[in-house]
Design an enzyme around this catalytic site. Structure first.
Site, PDB file in Angstrom:
ATOM      1  N   THR A  57       0.773  -0.989  -0.174  1.00 39.67           N
ATOM      2  CA  THR A  57      -0.305   0.157  -0.198  1.00 39.67           C
ATOM      3  C   THR A  57       1.107   1.526  -0.146  1.00 39.67           C
ATOM      4  O   THR A  57       1.185   1.452  -1.168  1.00 39.67           O
ATOM      5  CB  THR A  57      -1.056  -0.180   1.266  1.00 39.67           C
ATOM      6  OG1 THR A  57      -0.460  -0.500   2.584  1.00 39.67           O
ATOM      7  CG2 THR A  57      -2.422  -0.929   1.204  1.00 39.67           C
ATOM      8  N   LYS A  68       4.428  -6.688   4.079  1.00 39.86           N
ATOM      9  CA  LYS A  68       4.191  -5.851   3.704  1.00 39.86           C
ATOM     10  C   LYS A  68       3.792  -4.959   5.194  1.00 39.86           C
ATOM     11  O   LYS A  68       3.245  -5.024   5.930  1.00 39.86           O
ATOM     12  CB  LYS A  68       2.244  -5.129   2.753  1.00 39.86           C
ATOM     13  CG  LYS A  68       1.435  -5.740   3.160  1.00 39.86           C
ATOM     14  CD  LYS A  68       1.140  -4.379   4.143  1.00 39.86           C
ATOM     15  CE  LYS A  68       0.688  -3.414   3.077  1.00 39.86           C
ATOM     16  NZ  LYS A  68       0.226  -2.750   4.148  1.00 39.86           N
ATOM     17  N   THR A  71       2.546  -6.806  12.184  1.00 41.83           N
ATOM     18  CA  THR A  71       2.310  -6.327  10.514  1.00 41.83           C
ATOM     19  C   THR A  71       1.273  -6.375  10.249  1.00 41.83           C
ATOM     20  O   THR A  71       0.384  -6.733  10.463  1.00 41.83           O
ATOM     21  CB  THR A  71       3.616  -6.838   9.393  1.00 41.83           C
ATOM     22  OG1 THR A  71       3.512  -6.034   8.512  1.00 41.83           O
ATOM     23  CG2 THR A  71       3.038  -7.881   9.151  1.00 41.83           C
ATOM     24  N   GLU A 103       6.559   4.937   7.587  1.00 39.46           N
ATOM     25  CA  GLU A 103       6.723   6.224   6.425  1.00 39.46           C
ATOM     26  C   GLU A 103       7.380   7.569   6.492  1.00 39.46           C
ATOM     27  O   GLU A 103       6.920   7.772   7.652  1.00 39.46           O
ATOM     28  CB  GLU A 103       4.462   6.079   6.279  1.00 39.46           C
ATOM     29  CG  GLU A 103       4.100   4.545   6.185  1.00 39.46           C
ATOM     30  CD  GLU A 103       2.732   5.441   6.312  1.00 39.46           C
ATOM     31  OE1 GLU A 103       1.454   4.272   5.508  1.00 39.46           O
ATOM     32  OE2 GLU A 103       2.170   5.932   7.256  1.00 39.46           O
ATOM     33  N   SER A 131      -6.661  10.372  -0.689  1.00 39.59           N
ATOM     34  CA  SER A 131      -6.495  11.559  -1.637  1.00 39.59           C
ATOM     35  C   SER A 131      -6.314  10.772  -3.166  1.00 39.59           C
ATOM     36  O   SER A 131      -5.864   9.666  -2.779  1.00 39.59           O
ATOM     37  CB  SER A 131      -6.303  12.959  -1.362  1.00 39.59           C
ATOM     38  OG  SER A 131      -5.324  12.700  -0.346  1.00 39.59           O
TER      39      SER A 131
END
Length: 410
Positions: free
Chosen positions: A158, A184, A195, A282, A410
């Site tokens: 993702t 992931k 995770t 991230e 978005s």
């Protein structure tokens, strides 16, 4: 939104060997992402034993609930995974979507419904239509091929910036055994499990009971010891499958010497995958390793280590390459377990910053400033009360984390 590849990206992405009887197919279902694969179908030509560890969130996804119900059956013939939609907090329709996908996969493989497992990752709370997945499964079942592990890892991403893979090949009781794993995860990463998704497959023969025991033990030192943002996903799923070489007698007891041989390799593989998840946190620019020693118990040591690793103030200090060890003191103090302020000793790397409850007399801002520019930062804290110890891994908290999550839908 295109994401910059993490600066902690591994230099070499491993090529995973094929496993006999394990076939993989990926496809573009268009669930959320355009012009990329977002659907994975793993097919086991013969029955595989199965084990799983799932989120402890009180709001689990519909796929997690299905896996929990099917797991006691102990047999797997297929796994369907999608990215882009978590199918979580989607009510009755979410369960119907899971049932529809499971039925389609079972029909495509001509197997029982409780031999199909499913996982989803992505946006929470948005209804997911089954049709885009169901329509692809028959052709995927036919075109699935051995190998294809890199494509499998890419299909489940993702906000990840790189695919996560690991493999181990080793001697186990005179037989060469392979374990392959993919994972992931980049955000919403916190212990128990955690995770977001990980799938591990071996060609060893192991009973489902022993496989579950191995997995539950191994996860404690890997996925249960990492944190990116302290948020536990609704969809966390770690599943393991053992296909069973005919030349490898089945492991059915912990007293079998091969049990520990295999478990050691599994722990190493899961640890490698877990660190890849943290390195792809991230917006991450630094890997943080937190060691706590001298606590009253191992459990209290882990509580303290997680308090440090999850502290936004500690994480932002690391992002700013600022050795603000006072924030570590704060995180230790708020952990809610027994500590003695006047016994604390703190190191960043090999640099001792505080001792016996105050700043080290030999503290040197210039030396520690140079150390803070490293990609891998180690924080070590001696509580001074006992022999309890623990290690956890995390990453820093940057402006990019806010940007990624502010723009996620978005």
């Amino acid at each position: 939104m295109a994401l910059e590849i993490s600066r902690l990206f591994p230099q070499n992405i491993q090529e995973l060997p094929s496993l006999s009887g394990v076939r993989i197919a990926t496809a573009e279902a268009g669930i959320k992402y355009k012009d990329r694969t977002d659907l994975l179908f793993i097919v086991f030509d013969k029955s595989a034993s199965v084990a799983g560890v799932f989120t402890r969130s009180k709001c689990p996804s519909a796929p997690v609930e299905h896996c929990r119900i099917s797991l006691p059956h102990g047999v797997a013939r297929g796994v369907v995974v999608n990215s882009g939609n978590a199918n979580a907090f989607t009510g009755r329709k979410g369960k119907q979507t899971v049932d529809t996908i499971i039925c389609a996969a079972a029909n495509a493989l001509k197997v029982k419904k409780n031999e199909i497992f499913i996982a989803s990752t992505g946006v929470i709370g948005e209804p997911m239509e089954a049709s885009s997945i169901v329509n692809l499964l028959p052709s995927m079942a036919k075109t699935a091929k051995e190998g294809n592990w890199l494509e499998a890892a890419k299909a489940i991403m993702t906000t990840d910036t790189f695919p996560k893979l690991a493999t181990r090949r080793f001697d186990c009781g005179g037989e060469t055994i392979t374990i392959n794993g993919i994972a992931k995860g980049a955000g919403m990463i916190a212990p128990d499990m955690a995770t977001m998704l990980s799938f591990v497959v071996s060609d060893a023969a192991i009973s489902s009971q022993m496989l579950q025991s191995m997995l539950s033990e191994a996860v404690q030192e890997s996925f249960n010891s990492i944190t990116v943002d302290s948020d536990t996903s609704t969809s966390d799923t770690l599943m393991m499958f053992a296909t069973g070489k005919e030349s490898f007698p089945c492991i059915t007891s912990k007293t079998d010497p091969r049990y520990e041989v295999f478990s050691k390799q599994l722990r190493a593989l899961l640890h490698e995958l877990a660190l890849q998840v943290v390195c792809d946190g991230e917006g991450a620019r630094h890997l943080i390793e937190v060691h706590v020693i001298g606590a009253t118990t191992d459990n209290t040591a882990k509580i303290i280590a997680l308090s440090i690793a999850n502290s936004p103030l500690v994480k932002t200090a690391i992002a700013g390459e600022d050795a603000n060890w006072g924030r570590v003191v704060m995180a230790v103090g708020k952990a809610g377990v027994e500590v003695d302020r006047d016994l604390l000793t703190i190191w960043f790397g090999e640099h001792r910053l505080a001792i016996n409850g105050e700043r080290d007399p030999e503290y040197c801002e210039e030396k520690i400033g140079a150390y803070m520019q490293n990609k891998h930062i180690t924080i070590r804290v001696d509580i001074g009360l006992g022999t309890g110890k623990a290690t956890v891994w995390s990453c820093d908290l940057t402006k990019e984390y806010v940007m990624i999550n502010g723009d996620y839908r978005s």
